[in-house]
Write a protein that holds these residues in place. Structure first.
Motif: not given
Length: 383
Positions: A105, A155-159, A182-184, A187
């Motif tokens: 990655d 899906y979405t990312s904290g970025r 989402d990533c949060s 997690c």
């Protein structure tokens, strides 16, 4: 194409976390990402009222934000966004997806940012550019084909920025679903599942301001210096006020031992540091459930001992009676639990469990904070 893997290494390190080393790697990352000098001022917009939230972590901001409200990880995140390195259609035409999958990655990200929307071509096993209009039409084709909007997941990312995420959720809700992992969420889903039955709400019960008033902080399964360094600033201030800090983590992270704050000139110039945690408890992997049950068991035992000897109770009996249910059964279960089993499954000696329980009992304003070291194990919801 260079398919070599980055070689990990372990070397002796005697210095405190952050300090001049952090500033060194800030400069290295800005140069490595080939960020133009004119874009450096973007850093001073991070976590500011008229700026943007850092995409590096979710540590909150105080109202009295300083000019330098960013850390080494924040610089890395902004540098990755502001990089001048680009992945062009020519690059993608040279490499199949199978070839790219051989890279880590980290190596993939070092190629830079996409210059065009792309679509996968299964015949050539390559990504090829696609016009924006055609990309939107392709997405719409697949979404309109579904017989139920709930069969789609978005899906979405904290970025992603807060603004982009806001528009994204408007679009998806207009489409007809609320499927937003989402990533949060991924997690910390264990938290939102486990907490409602214990504290009545699926999220944290303290605010950032509470850190200014606590007398004890127990940090479970977190590596702040690695993942969210801005937290170390808050822990540093707490340590200097005399707050008792405990780390519960198999890894004894250097940042929770000693920290040199790049935002404090005196520490930087004198090469000094601040001791953060005074106690380190190191359970075995996934041993936190047994450890916490042991702490709870010992707290009940200490209360039983106080009651038998006519001393002040350890437990807040009035609070328990007014605001909880099922405590009697819970306490009976704790009393019946085997210390031998707790020690075996937690990997923590009885003496250390006892010490942690007594630290907790002594504290009058305790914050227990945790990260993915708890939420990513099979016992996470129960923990």
């Amino acid at each position: 194409m260079d398919e070599s893997k980055t070689q990990g290494r372990i070397e002796p390190y005697t210095h405190p976390a952050a300090g001049w080393g952090a500033l060194k790697y800030v400069a290295i990352n800005l140069l490595k990402e080939r960020v133009a000098g004119g874009k450096y001022r973007t850093l001073f917009k991070q976590n500011q009222p008229d700026g943007f939230d850092c995409p590096g972590c979710a540590w909150p901001d105080r109202e009295h934000a300083s000019t330098f409200e960013f850390c080494e990880n924040g610089v890395k995140a902004v540098a990755a966004e502001a990089t001048s390195k680009r992945v062009t259609p020519d690059f993608l035409a040279q490499h199949t997806v199978a070839e790219l999958l051989k890279q880590s990655d980290f190596e993939l990200e070092q190629h830079g940012r996409l210059t065009d929307p792309v679509v996968y071509d299964s015949k050539t096993d390559k990504y090829k550019p696609i016009a924006w209009g055609d990309a939107f039409a392709l997405i719409a084709k697949h979404l309109n084909r579904l017989d139920d909007p709930n069969r789609a997941t978005f899906y979405t990312s904290g970025r992603a920025s807060n603004e982009a995420a806001f528009l994204y959720q408007l679009f998806v809700r207009a489409y007809g679903t609320n499927n937003f992992p989402d990533c949060s969420n991924m997690c910390h889903e264990a938290t939102s599942r486990g907490l409602p039955g214990t504290v009545g709400i699926g999220k944290a019960t303290v605010t950032l301001d509470d850190f200014e008033h606590c007398d004890t902080i127990i940090v479970f399964g977190q590596n702040p210096a690695t993942n969210h360094p801005r937290m170390l600033g808050e822990l540093r201030e707490a340590a200097k006020r005399g707050v008792t800090l405990v780390s519960v983590n198999p890894l004894r992270e250097r940042g929770l031992e000693r920290f040199t704050s790049p935002q404090h000139p005196l520490e930087m110039l004198t090469l000094s540091s601040t001791q953060i945690c005074s106690t380190f408890i190191r359970p075995t992997l996934s041993g936190d459930f047994a450890l916490l049950k042991g702490v709870a068991k010992r707290v009940v035992e200490l209360d039983d001992e106080a009651l038998a000897n006519g001393k002040p109770r350890v437990l807040d009996v009035d609070f328990i009676k007014a605001h909880t249910s099922g405590f009697k059964q819970f306490a009976e279960d704790l009393r019946a639990e085997s210390w031998a089993l707790i020690v075996k499954e937690s990997g923590v000696p009885y003496e250390e469990v006892d010490a942690l329980a007594k630290i907790y009992c002594k504290g009058e304003r305790v914050i227990a904070t945790w990260g993915m070291g708890l939420t990513q194990h099979k016992n996470s919801v129960a923990t």
